[in-house]
Structures are given as structure tokens and as C-alpha cells.
Scaffold this active site. Structure first.
Site, mmCIF file in Angstrom:
data_model
loop_
_atom_site.group_PDB
_atom_site.id
_atom_site.type_symbol
_atom_site.label_atom_id
_atom_site.label_comp_id
_atom_site.label_asym_id
_atom_site.label_seq_id
_atom_site.Cartn_x
_atom_site.Cartn_y
_atom_site.Cartn_z
ATOM 1 N N ASP A 35 0.781 -1.252 0.000
ATOM 2 C CA ASP A 35 0.000 0.000 0.000
ATOM 3 C C ASP A 35 0.813 1.303 0.000
ATOM 4 O O ASP A 35 0.489 2.230 0.763
ATOM 5 C CB ASP A 35 -0.964 0.026 1.209
ATOM 6 C CG ASP A 35 -1.996 -1.102 1.184
ATOM 7 O OD1 ASP A 35 -1.955 -1.914 0.253
ATOM 8 O OD2 ASP A 35 -2.833 -1.163 2.104
ATOM 9 N N ASP A 55 -4.648 -0.788 -1.754
ATOM 10 C CA ASP A 55 -5.937 -0.631 -1.082
ATOM 11 C C ASP A 55 -6.880 -0.010 -2.118
ATOM 12 O O ASP A 55 -6.526 0.991 -2.751
ATOM 13 C CB ASP A 55 -5.723 0.318 0.114
ATOM 14 C CG ASP A 55 -6.580 -0.003 1.313
ATOM 15 O OD1 ASP A 55 -6.838 -1.184 1.586
ATOM 16 O OD2 ASP A 55 -6.999 0.965 1.994
ATOM 17 N N HIS A 73 -10.840 0.764 -2.552
ATOM 18 C CA HIS A 73 -12.199 0.753 -2.003
ATOM 19 C C HIS A 73 -13.219 1.425 -2.931
ATOM 20 O O HIS A 73 -12.940 2.470 -3.514
ATOM 21 C CB HIS A 73 -12.230 1.516 -0.673
ATOM 22 C CG HIS A 73 -11.335 0.966 0.388
ATOM 23 N ND1 HIS A 73 -11.378 -0.350 0.801
ATOM 24 C CD2 HIS A 73 -10.374 1.553 1.157
ATOM 25 C CE1 HIS A 73 -10.485 -0.528 1.762
ATOM 26 N NE2 HIS A 73 -9.860 0.602 1.991
ATOM 27 N N HIS A 127 -17.704 2.231 0.709
ATOM 28 C CA HIS A 127 -17.111 1.176 1.540
ATOM 29 C C HIS A 127 -17.489 1.305 3.022
ATOM 30 O O HIS A 127 -17.494 2.405 3.582
ATOM 31 C CB HIS A 127 -15.592 1.176 1.397
ATOM 32 C CG HIS A 127 -14.959 -0.098 1.836
ATOM 33 N ND1 HIS A 127 -14.217 -0.215 2.984
ATOM 34 C CD2 HIS A 127 -15.011 -1.339 1.292
ATOM 35 C CE1 HIS A 127 -13.819 -1.474 3.108
ATOM 36 N NE2 HIS A 127 -14.277 -2.168 2.090
ATOM 37 N N HIS A 180 -10.599 6.952 1.958
ATOM 38 C CA HIS A 180 -9.237 6.841 1.407
ATOM 39 C C HIS A 180 -9.197 5.787 0.316
ATOM 40 O O HIS A 180 -10.037 4.886 0.283
ATOM 41 C CB HIS A 180 -8.256 6.475 2.530
ATOM 42 C CG HIS A 180 -8.502 5.100 3.093
ATOM 43 N ND1 HIS A 180 -9.453 4.851 4.049
ATOM 44 C CD2 HIS A 180 -7.951 3.900 2.796
ATOM 45 C CE1 HIS A 180 -9.477 3.560 4.320
ATOM 46 N NE2 HIS A 180 -8.577 2.955 3.561
ATOM 47 N N LYS A 200 -7.180 -4.912 -2.869
ATOM 48 C CA LYS A 200 -7.913 -5.450 -1.714
ATOM 49 C C LYS A 200 -8.822 -4.381 -1.134
ATOM 50 O O LYS A 200 -8.572 -3.186 -1.291
ATOM 51 C CB LYS A 200 -6.927 -5.964 -0.654
ATOM 52 C CG LYS A 200 -5.972 -4.892 -0.179
ATOM 53 C CD LYS A 200 -4.906 -5.442 0.723
ATOM 54 C CE LYS A 200 -4.015 -4.361 1.244
ATOM 55 N NZ LYS A 200 -4.682 -3.290 1.992
ATOM 56 N N CYS A 246 -1.971 -2.864 7.668
ATOM 57 C CA CYS A 246 -1.870 -3.788 6.531
ATOM 58 C C CYS A 246 -0.585 -4.598 6.525
ATOM 59 O O CYS A 246 -0.599 -5.774 6.145
ATOM 60 C CB CYS A 246 -2.083 -3.025 5.232
ATOM 61 S SG CYS A 246 -3.792 -2.453 5.101
HETATM 62 C C1 VGL Z 1 -4.639 0.554 5.776
HETATM 63 C C2 VGL Z 1 -6.210 1.434 7.186
HETATM 64 C C3 VGL Z 1 -7.178 1.323 6.215
HETATM 65 C C4 VGL Z 1 -3.214 0.164 5.576
HETATM 66 C C5 VGL Z 1 -5.602 0.435 4.803
HETATM 67 O O1 VGL Z 1 -2.752 0.129 4.422
HETATM 68 O O2 VGL Z 1 -2.527 -0.116 6.580
HETATM 69 N N1 VGL Z 1 -4.956 1.048 6.973
HETATM 70 N N2 VGL Z 1 -6.857 0.825 5.020
HETATM 71 ZN ZN ZN Z 2 -8.311 0.924 3.503
#
Ligand code: VGL
Ligand code: ZN
Length: 202
Positions: free
Chosen positions: A12, A50, A52, A56, A85, A110, A155
């Protein structure tokens, strides 16, 4: 070059997790030069993204009255409600422009199912719905995985814990990660990773 049984998994490294982004992780962009250098050393490289939909269920904005960073309960357990986000197709969901993505062979997206969040590169937050990454790695003969990226305590940690549970030799290079650290989550994540047998290196 590392042996082909070793994979690098870059978690990410997206605009929204870097300074200026919607869920910025302090120093998130500082790790990019090191990650780029590491990619030159691995034959198998996977990136996660990430990804979404705007509706979401992990977004506080989709829960009337809820504040970002508050906790809710989903059918699969507790869930932090995040600022909006990494919305599919938006600038915030793109990889940071300094990340050299050319060497990666696979990008795992994801968190694209509206009702379930997905921190780990292997399983969504129900710990049951697979992303397919395990099969990809096993069918390529990978037995050892090294994690870098964002965020250490979400993550990255969830991915490393799943990798260890699945029987991979799992390493997190903490110096090439940065954390969110919500309510002591960074220290807890490190403890959990150590207890699960994840190698924590700088
Ligand atoms: C993440 C919070 C929400 C991450 C992703 O990449 O750690 N954290 N979505
Ligand atoms: Zn996320």
C-alpha cells in the site's frame, strides 16, 4: 539477487497513505527510496493496493454520526472507521509517483468488497475470504516473504501475521515501513508479530 523462493511484498505505498493524503502516515514517503533499492534484489515482487468503492463500510462517512478513527462492530468483528481513502480510480489510490512499480509481477487489490475491509494481502478481515496471493506464491515456489510498506500496524502486520500462520517464513523490515499508531496499535502489532514468529528486522 535473492533466491527465487524469496518474495518481496510491498504493502500500500499509495498517495493517500503518504503526506498530503487522506489517511497520511507520518513519514510514509521516506521509505520509498529503500523499497525501490530492495526491489532490485528480489526476483518475485508483489505490490498491494488498497482499493475501495466510495460506499465502503470502513469509511466513517458511510456511518452517520460516526467520527473517523472510532471503532464499530462488523459481522466479522471490531473495525476502525477510517477517513475516506484509496477510492478506486482516484489519485489517492494511485501508487506514489516515486515508487518504481515496473519490476512488480503482480498487483493485489484489496478492500473492493463494500461490506468487508481487507488489511492483509492474503485474507480479508473475516480471515476467510482469500485474495489468491497464497496460491500465487506457492505455485511459484515461494517459501519466504519479506514485507515493507504502509502501515506497519495495520496492513503490514495483518499480512505478516497471515503469512506466518500459513507457514511462510515471514520477515518485516521495520525501517522500510511506517505506522499509524492508533491507541498503541504499533506496539501491539509488534508484540503480535513477534509472538507469531515473524522476523522483525530494521
Ligand atoms: C490501511 C487502514 C485502512 C493500511 C488500509 O494500508 O494499513 N490502513 N486501510
Ligand atoms: Zn483501507
Amino acid at each position: 539477487m535473492r533466491h527465487q523462493s524469496e518474495a518481496l511484498i510491498v504493502i500500500d505505498v499509495q498517495n493517500d497513505f503518504c503526506p498530503g493524503g487522506a489517511l497520511a502516515v507520518a513519514g510514509g514517503d521516506e521509505i520509498i527510496p529503500r523499497i525501490n533499492a530492495l526491489m532490485a534484489d528480489f526476483a518475485t515482487i508483489v505490490l498491494t493496493q488498497d482499493w475501495h468503492p466510495s460506499e465502503h463500510a470502513s469509511f466513517a462517512a458511510n456511518h452517520p454520526g460516526a467520527e473517523p478513527f472510532s471503532l464499530t462492530t462488523m459481522p466479522y468483528g471490531p473495525q476502525v472507521l477510517w477517513p475516506v481513502h484509496c477510492v478506486q480510480g482516484n489519485h489517492g489510490a494511485e501508487f506514489h509517483k516515486e515508487l518504481q512499480t515496473d519490476a512488480a509481477q503482480l498487483i493485489i487489490r484489496k478492500g473492493f468488497r463494500k461490506q468487508i475491509d481487507s488489511y492483509s494481502a492474503f485474507f480479508e478481515n473475516d480471515h476467510a475470504t482469500s485474495t489468491g496471493l497464497e496460491g500465487y506464491l506457492r505455485s511459484r515456489g515461494v517459501t519466504s516473504v519479506t514485507f515493507v510498506g504502509l502501515a506497519t500496524d495495520y496492513c503490514v502486520a495483518y499480512s505478516a501475521l497471515d503469512a506466518a500462520r500459513l507457514g511462510f517464513d515471514a520477515t518485516v523490515l521495520l525501517g522500510a515501513c511506517r505506522g499509524i499508531d492508533l491507541n498503541n496499535s504499533l506496539a501491539e502489532a509488534k508484540d503480535q508479530m513477534l509472538a507469531a514468529g515473524v522476523n522483525l528486522l530494521d
